[in-house]
Enzyme design. Structure first.
Site, PDB file in Angstrom:
ATOM      1  CG  ASP A  29      -1.770  -6.389  -2.118  1.00 29.06           C
ATOM      2  OD1 ASP A  29      -1.513  -7.369  -2.834  1.00 29.06           O
ATOM      3  OD2 ASP A  29      -2.811  -6.326  -1.409  1.00 29.06           O
ATOM      4  CE  LYS A  46      -3.648  -9.661  -1.655  1.00 34.64           C
ATOM      5  NZ  LYS A  46      -4.565  -8.549  -1.389  1.00 34.64           N
ATOM      6  CB  CYS A 104      -2.940  -7.279   2.203  1.00 30.99           C
ATOM      7  SG  CYS A 104      -4.579  -6.930   1.519  1.00 30.99           S
TER       8      CYS A 104
HETATM    9  C1  VGL Z   1      -5.445  -3.794   1.107  1.00 33.22           C
HETATM   10  C2  VGL Z   1      -7.306  -2.646   1.800  1.00 33.22           C
HETATM   11  C3  VGL Z   1      -7.990  -3.043   0.667  1.00 33.22           C
HETATM   12  C4  VGL Z   1      -4.031  -4.179   1.359  1.00 33.22           C
HETATM   13  C5  VGL Z   1      -6.115  -4.202  -0.027  1.00 33.22           C
HETATM   14  O1  VGL Z   1      -3.307  -4.509   0.398  1.00 33.22           O
HETATM   15  O2  VGL Z   1      -3.618  -4.159   2.555  1.00 33.22           O
HETATM   16  N1  VGL Z   1      -6.053  -3.028   2.016  1.00 33.22           N
HETATM   17  N2  VGL Z   1      -7.384  -3.816  -0.236  1.00 33.22           N
END
Ligand code: VGL
Ligand code: ZN
Length: 207
Positions: free
Chosen positions: A11, A108, A153
């Site tokens: 991410d 995702k 994540c």
């Molecule tokens: C994430 C919060 C919401 C992450 C993704 O990538 O850690 N955190 N969506």
């Protein structure tokens, strides 16, 4: 058998970097670390948080305030600002991330009513993303993980990788936490270490 190691870049997207909707403090600092590893490791996957508008993880979907705790859910979960909406600039990878090197891009959190912190299994803890099969089909028995965010994540991905029996190396300089509550990042690193993840420096991993 040759033991292959795969790189998982979690991410590294505009919304998780400074100026983004769900900014992770100094989140952009993981980019050069990820790029060093992408250049070195031919088996790589980069994940992309990719939510429809009105996603269940958004505080706005229930009229709550961002970063409020939704106590009605079990276990209670944090509600987020709208972030990584599919097709928006915020959902794009950081512009300096060397995405051209990645073998697989895995999206995702794509379904309206299930979130997915882990790159392996969605938050219903039942629905696989397919990543475990991809790694095993290609002969990867260990993974190196960098990216965002340490306390969400990255942690969920690392713990699921351990549960699947993979060796897991977390690159310390290559991860950053949201730190919604002070200490979350350190606690996440401790939880990963307790599950058998190695927390290593970039130099140790490159050696
Ligand atoms: C994430 C919060 C919401 C992450 C993704 O990538 O850690 N955190 N969506
Ligand atoms: Zn998300």
């Amino acid at each position: 058998m040759l033991m292959l190691s795969a790189l998982i870049v979690v991410d590294v997207q505009n919304d998780f970097c400074p100026g983004g909707a769900l900014a992770v403090p100094r989140g952009d600092e993981v980019v050069p670390v990820a790029n060093r590893l992408l250049a070195r490791m031919p088996l790589s996957v980069i994940t992309q948080d990719w939510h429809p508008q009105g996603h269940i993880s958004f505080a706005s979907a229930s009229g709550a305030a961002p970063y409020a705790l939704d106590a009605a859910s079990n276990p209670p979960r944090l509600l987020w600002p709208d972030h990584c909406v599919a097709g928006t600039r915020g959902a794009d990878f950081h512009p300096l991330l060397d995405t051209a090197r990645a073998r697989l891009i895995l999206r995702k959190g794509t379904r309206l009513d299930i979130d997915s912190y882990s790159a392996f299994i969605e938050n219903d803890r039942k629905t696989p993303t397919g990543l475990a099969g991809w790694l095993s089909a290609l002969g990867a028995a260990s993974v190196v993980i960098v990216g965002l965010a340490t306390d969400y994540c990255v942690k969920a991905t690392a713990l699921d990788a351990r549960a699947l029996g993979l060796e897991v190396d977390i690159v310390a300089e290559g991860v950053r936490g949201v730190e919604a509550s002070p200490g979350d990042t350190e606690r996440a690193l401790s939880a990963m270490a307790a599950a058998g993840c190695r927390i290593l420096s970039l130099n140790e991993v490159l050696r």
